[in-house]
Scaffold this motif. Structure first.
Motif, PDB file in Angstrom:
ATOM      1  N   VAL A   1       0.832  -1.200   0.000  1.00 50.82           N
ATOM      2  CA  VAL A   1       0.000   0.000   0.000  1.00 50.82           C
ATOM      3  C   VAL A   1       0.868   1.252   0.000  1.00 50.82           C
ATOM      4  O   VAL A   1       0.588   2.220  -0.712  1.00 50.82           O
ATOM      5  CB  VAL A   1      -0.958  -0.011   1.207  1.00 50.82           C
ATOM      6  N   ARG A   2       1.961   1.246   0.794  1.00 52.84           N
ATOM      7  CA  ARG A   2       2.860   2.399   0.812  1.00 52.84           C
ATOM      8  C   ARG A   2       3.454   2.650  -0.573  1.00 52.84           C
ATOM      9  O   ARG A   2       3.577   3.792  -1.014  1.00 52.84           O
ATOM     10  CB  ARG A   2       3.985   2.180   1.831  1.00 52.84           C
ATOM     11  N   ALA A   3       3.844   1.571  -1.274  1.00 52.41           N
ATOM     12  CA  ALA A   3       4.433   1.717  -2.607  1.00 52.41           C
ATOM     13  C   ALA A   3       3.432   2.317  -3.585  1.00 52.41           C
ATOM     14  O   ALA A   3       3.757   3.206  -4.376  1.00 52.41           O
ATOM     15  CB  ALA A   3       4.927   0.365  -3.113  1.00 52.41           C
ATOM     16  N   ILE A   4       2.189   1.844  -3.529  1.00 51.56           N
ATOM     17  CA  ILE A   4       1.154   2.363  -4.425  1.00 51.56           C
ATOM     18  C   ILE A   4       0.882   3.840  -4.109  1.00 51.56           C
ATOM     19  O   ILE A   4       0.776   4.683  -5.014  1.00 51.56           O
ATOM     20  CB  ILE A   4      -0.148   1.542  -4.290  1.00 51.56           C
ATOM     21  N   LYS A   5       0.804   4.167  -2.817  1.00 56.68           N
ATOM     22  CA  LYS A   5       0.552   5.565  -2.445  1.00 56.68           C
ATOM     23  C   LYS A   5       1.717   6.471  -2.819  1.00 56.68           C
ATOM     24  O   LYS A   5       1.541   7.662  -3.062  1.00 56.68           O
ATOM     25  CB  LYS A   5       0.266   5.655  -0.945  1.00 56.68           C
ATOM     26  N   ALA A   6       2.928   5.908  -2.877  1.00 56.89           N
ATOM     27  CA  ALA A   6       4.097   6.703  -3.280  1.00 56.89           C
ATOM     28  C   ALA A   6       4.073   7.026  -4.766  1.00 56.89           C
ATOM     29  O   ALA A   6       4.770   7.938  -5.223  1.00 56.89           O
ATOM     30  CB  ALA A   6       5.386   5.951  -2.938  1.00 56.89           C
ATOM     31  N   GLY A   7       3.289   6.272  -5.537  1.00 56.17           N
ATOM     32  CA  GLY A   7       3.178   6.563  -6.963  1.00 56.17           C
ATOM     33  C   GLY A   7       3.445   5.392  -7.879  1.00 56.17           C
ATOM     34  O   GLY A   7       3.336   5.523  -9.101  1.00 56.17           O
ATOM     35  N   ALA A   8       3.824   4.225  -7.318  1.00 56.96           N
ATOM     36  CA  ALA A   8       3.991   3.044  -8.164  1.00 56.96           C
ATOM     37  C   ALA A   8       2.649   2.683  -8.788  1.00 56.96           C
ATOM     38  O   ALA A   8       1.607   2.759  -8.134  1.00 56.96           O
ATOM     39  CB  ALA A   8       4.527   1.878  -7.342  1.00 56.96           C
ATOM     40  N   ARG A   9       2.685   2.294 -10.057  1.00 55.05           N
ATOM     41  CA  ARG A   9       1.420   2.009 -10.746  1.00 55.05           C
ATOM     42  C   ARG A   9       0.761   0.734 -10.236  1.00 55.05           C
ATOM     43  O   ARG A   9      -0.457   0.632 -10.185  1.00 55.05           O
ATOM     44  CB  ARG A   9       1.659   1.885 -12.255  1.00 55.05           C
ATOM     45  N   GLU A  10       1.581  -0.240  -9.904  1.00 50.98           N
ATOM     46  CA  GLU A  10       1.058  -1.537  -9.475  1.00 50.98           C
ATOM     47  C   GLU A  10       1.953  -2.122  -8.397  1.00 50.98           C
ATOM     48  O   GLU A  10       3.091  -1.700  -8.207  1.00 50.98           O
ATOM     49  CB  GLU A  10       0.999  -2.537 -10.656  1.00 50.98           C
ATOM     50  N   TYR A  11       1.423  -3.136  -7.702  1.00 48.89           N
ATOM     51  CA  TYR A  11       2.246  -3.975  -6.835  1.00 48.89           C
ATOM     52  C   TYR A  11       2.092  -5.408  -7.330  1.00 48.89           C
ATOM     53  O   TYR A  11       0.977  -5.909  -7.481  1.00 48.89           O
ATOM     54  CB  TYR A  11       1.818  -3.876  -5.366  1.00 48.89           C
ATOM     55  N   ILE A  12       3.222  -6.055  -7.592  1.00 48.68           N
ATOM     56  CA  ILE A  12       3.202  -7.429  -8.095  1.00 48.68           C
ATOM     57  C   ILE A  12       3.739  -8.350  -7.016  1.00 48.68           C
ATOM     58  O   ILE A  12       4.933  -8.302  -6.681  1.00 48.68           O
ATOM     59  CB  ILE A  12       4.058  -7.569  -9.372  1.00 48.68           C
ATOM     60  N   PRO A  13       2.876  -9.182  -6.415  1.00 48.62           N
ATOM     61  CA  PRO A  13       3.366 -10.131  -5.415  1.00 48.62           C
ATOM     62  C   PRO A  13       4.016 -11.327  -6.107  1.00 48.62           C
ATOM     63  O   PRO A  13       3.415 -11.962  -6.975  1.00 48.62           O
ATOM     64  CB  PRO A  13       2.090 -10.542  -4.671  1.00 48.62           C
ATOM     65  N   LEU A  14       5.243 -11.637  -5.733  1.00 52.78           N
ATOM     66  CA  LEU A  14       5.974 -12.738  -6.351  1.00 52.78           C
ATOM     67  C   LEU A  14       5.982 -13.944  -5.423  1.00 52.78           C
ATOM     68  O   LEU A  14       6.152 -13.810  -4.209  1.00 52.78           O
ATOM     69  CB  LEU A  14       7.417 -12.317  -6.669  1.00 52.78           C
ATOM     70  N   THR A  15       5.839 -15.096  -5.991  1.00 55.11           N
ATOM     71  CA  THR A  15       5.909 -16.325  -5.207  1.00 55.11           C
ATOM     72  C   THR A  15       7.370 -16.627  -4.888  1.00 55.11           C
ATOM     73  O   THR A  15       8.272 -16.076  -5.518  1.00 55.11           O
ATOM     74  CB  THR A  15       5.327 -17.500  -6.013  1.00 55.11           C
ATOM     75  N   PRO A  16       7.637 -17.522  -3.928  1.00 46.87           N
ATOM     76  CA  PRO A  16       9.026 -17.884  -3.636  1.00 46.87           C
ATOM     77  C   PRO A  16       9.659 -18.812  -4.679  1.00 46.87           C
ATOM     78  O   PRO A  16      10.805 -19.200  -4.529  1.00 46.87           O
ATOM     79  CB  PRO A  16       8.920 -18.609  -2.273  1.00 46.87           C
ATOM     80  N   ASP A  17       8.933 -19.167  -5.714  1.00 50.00           N
ATOM     81  CA  ASP A  17       9.405 -20.125  -6.706  1.00 50.00           C
ATOM     82  C   ASP A  17      10.126 -19.381  -7.835  1.00 50.00           C
ATOM     83  O   ASP A  17       9.494 -18.606  -8.565  1.00 50.00           O
ATOM     84  CB  ASP A  17       8.214 -20.907  -7.262  1.00 50.00           C
ATOM     85  N   PRO A  18      11.435 -19.579  -8.026  1.00 51.36           N
ATOM     86  CA  PRO A  18      12.165 -18.863  -9.088  1.00 51.36           C
ATOM     87  C   PRO A  18      11.574 -19.067 -10.475  1.00 51.36           C
ATOM     88  O   PRO A  18      11.554 -18.149 -11.294  1.00 51.36           O
ATOM     89  CB  PRO A  18      13.584 -19.433  -9.003  1.00 51.36           C
ATOM     90  N   GLU A  19      11.095 -20.273 -10.771  1.00 50.88           N
ATOM     91  CA  GLU A  19      10.514 -20.538 -12.094  1.00 50.88           C
ATOM     92  C   GLU A  19       9.297 -19.654 -12.333  1.00 50.88           C
ATOM     93  O   GLU A  19       9.111 -19.097 -13.411  1.00 50.88           O
ATOM     94  CB  GLU A  19      10.123 -22.019 -12.214  1.00 50.88           C
ATOM     95  N   LEU A  20       8.464 -19.514 -11.292  1.00 51.22           N
ATOM     96  CA  LEU A  20       7.271 -18.693 -11.445  1.00 51.22           C
ATOM     97  C   LEU A  20       7.629 -17.208 -11.525  1.00 51.22           C
ATOM     98  O   LEU A  20       7.020 -16.449 -12.279  1.00 51.22           O
ATOM     99  CB  LEU A  20       6.300 -18.940 -10.285  1.00 51.22           C
ATOM    100  N   ILE A  21       8.636 -16.783 -10.747  1.00 51.06           N
ATOM    101  CA  ILE A  21       9.071 -15.389 -10.826  1.00 51.06           C
ATOM    102  C   ILE A  21       9.610 -15.091 -12.222  1.00 51.06           C
ATOM    103  O   ILE A  21       9.332 -14.041 -12.809  1.00 51.06           O
ATOM    104  CB  ILE A  21      10.142 -15.079  -9.756  1.00 51.06           C
ATOM    105  N   ALA A  22      10.391 -16.014 -12.773  1.00 47.79           N
ATOM    106  CA  ALA A  22      10.924 -15.823 -14.127  1.00 47.79           C
ATOM    107  C   ALA A  22       9.785 -15.676 -15.132  1.00 47.79           C
ATOM    108  O   ALA A  22       9.851 -14.860 -16.053  1.00 47.79           O
ATOM    109  CB  ALA A  22      11.825 -16.996 -14.507  1.00 47.79           C
ATOM    110  N   ALA A  23       8.722 -16.461 -14.936  1.00 54.53           N
ATOM    111  CA  ALA A  23       7.577 -16.369 -15.837  1.00 54.53           C
ATOM    112  C   ALA A  23       6.907 -15.004 -15.713  1.00 54.53           C
ATOM    113  O   ALA A  23       6.466 -14.416 -16.708  1.00 54.53           O
ATOM    114  CB  ALA A  23       6.575 -17.479 -15.531  1.00 54.53           C
ATOM    115  N   VAL A  24       6.829 -14.480 -14.465  1.00 50.54           N
ATOM    116  CA  VAL A  24       6.242 -13.157 -14.259  1.00 50.54           C
ATOM    117  C   VAL A  24       7.079 -12.092 -14.962  1.00 50.54           C
ATOM    118  O   VAL A  24       6.561 -11.212 -15.647  1.00 50.54           O
ATOM    119  CB  VAL A  24       6.116 -12.840 -12.753  1.00 50.54           C
TER     120      VAL A  24
END
Length: 445
Positions: A86-109
């Protein structure tokens, strides 16, 4: 798209970044805020910045604002630190992307974030004639004006011209003149010198210098302020730019492509666009036909999108039923290829049988492709309301539910983030309040 990651590459994020780069993603990384600002100043180029939510997102956003940098920023994090998001979004970031702990899935993101679809898919003779003309003029350095309705694929044609040109090994840089405020657009295009204005703590290279030796696309150029039009005209005439606050002109070797969804001659007559700049840009004009005038492309593109979104969502590919194809051919497609793409994305997600049936095709105007006779999906609370009103309320309620997070809302709604942003822009222009990032139901800590 070029992605800049701001933050440590330790652990899963670093491993995922290496995976994404091995697969062809254009990913750069810096460790902190100062390095990120220096990277963006130096003309190395980024179309999107992703910053670790544990860093000072606000300082990055303030620094970029003060230096008139318009590159979009999204925050990311591994875990579920809602307050940091929420702080990041209020600072002006367009989105927040939650990443899983799985490197393969993060790479896909990361690949999904950086991936853009530039495939030129066509079959209709009207589109074929335009592509042949584009390829014929591609080897020259002539400026090209690409006009057509929104969603017809103007940027895809521009990229195709670049790929077929003698500049194909150079950079292709696209700037959306409608999306960047006038105060930022001048620095974005021409760069600035240290001390040119409050906040200009160092020299910054603009898009013209980034694209040197390559191609610069000025998307929706008809939205450019008249004062900047005069400066652009000089660049086309002299092949040199002046940074904001600069005293010495800088030679550039850039081919200019421009797009517009407006009637440019009417814009000139109305005094909204300089006639001399129009003639400079209008060496060659490519007019993209709307999808309704390219009937042979509807089936081909529908099949293309059905396969694309089946792969993207990890669901089985389902061919379109004959009656579904018939309903698609009969639709007016006011949103052109973009509307067809979104329609097929929804259909892929809604289908469950062996084929995509008409019931899964939700067309604009509220009509399903061929709903069974006698059935109604309207509830009492919806009867008497227009589809546009219902769609607007659904979008805004979903946005409130996601704390203003555009990416999450688009996922829930089953539409693309670009479609969502276009809708929100329309609502804002109509005076309808739209939840800002960080606003919504869950406003408590």
């Amino acid at each position: 798209m070029r992605l800049l990651i701001v933050g440590s590459l330790d652990g899963q994020v670093g491993e995922a970044s290496r995976m994404a780069m091995d697969r062809g993603a254009q990913v750069s990384q810096v460790g902190g805020i100062d390095q990120a600002l220096a990277f963006l100043r130096d003309g190395k180029g980024a179309d999107l910045v992703m910053i670790d939510v544990r860093l000072d997102v606000n300082r990055l956003m303030v620094g970029m604002t003060e230096e008139r940098m318009a590159t979009p920023v999204v925050a990311y994090g591994v875990g579920t630190d809602t307050q940091a998001a929420v702080r990041a979004i209020k600072a002006g970031a367009r989105e927040y992307i939650p990443l899983t702990p799985d490197p393969e899935l993060i790479a896909a993101v990361l690949e999904a974030v950086t991936e853009e679809s530039h495939a030129l898919v066509y079959k209709d003779p009207a589109m074929g004639a335009l592509v042949r003309m584009a390829e014929q003029i591609a080897p020259s350095d002539a400026s090209v004006l690409i006009v057509g309705e929104s969603g017809t694929g103007k940027e895809i044609i521009a990229r195709h011209i670049h790929r077929k040109s003698r500049r194909a090994q150079g950079r292709f840089i696209a700037v959306n003149c409608a999306a960047i405020p006038e105060a930022l657009l001048e620095s974005e295009l021409f760069g600035h010198e240290k001390g040119a204005f409050t906040g200009a703590v160092a020299r910054r290279l603009g898009k013209f210098e980034e694209a040197n030796g390559g191609t610069l696309l000025l998307d929706e150029i008809s939205e450019m302020d008249v004062r900047l039009q005069a400066k652009l005209l000089r660049v086309l005439q002299e092949r040199e730019i002046d940074r904001v606050g600069g005293r010495q002109p800088i030679k550039v070797d850039v081919r200019i492509l421009a797009t517009s969804n407006r009637d440019m001659e009417a814009e000139v007559r109305a005094g909204h666009f300089r006639e001399d700049l129009f003639f400079r840009l209008n060496v060659i004009t490519l007019a993209l036909p709307p999808l309704r005038k390219r009937p042979a492309d509807i089936d081909l593109l529908a099949d293309h999108f059905a396969r694309k979104f089946a792969d993207l969502n990890g669901v089985p590919y389902r061919p379109l039923a004959d009656e579904t194809r018939q309903s698609l051919r009969g639709h007016s497609w006011r949103g052109n290829v973009r509307e067809l793409e979104n329609t097929l994305h929804r259909a892929v997600l809604l289908s469950s049988g062996p084929r995509i049936l008409p019931e899964a095709i939700l067309l604009t105007g509220g009509d399903t492709a061929n709903a069974p006779a006698g059935e109604s999906t309207l509830t009492g609370s919806l009867v008497g309301r227009t589809v546009a009103d219902v769609e607007r309320d659904l979008i805004i309620d979903t946005l409130r539910h996601t704390l203003g997070n555009r990416t999450h809302a688009a996922t829930i709604l089953g539409i693309s983030i670009r479609t969502l942003r276009n809708k929100l822009k329309q609502y804002t222009e109509e005076g309808i309040p739209v939840p800002a990032p960080g606003e919504g139901e869950a406003t408590h800590p």
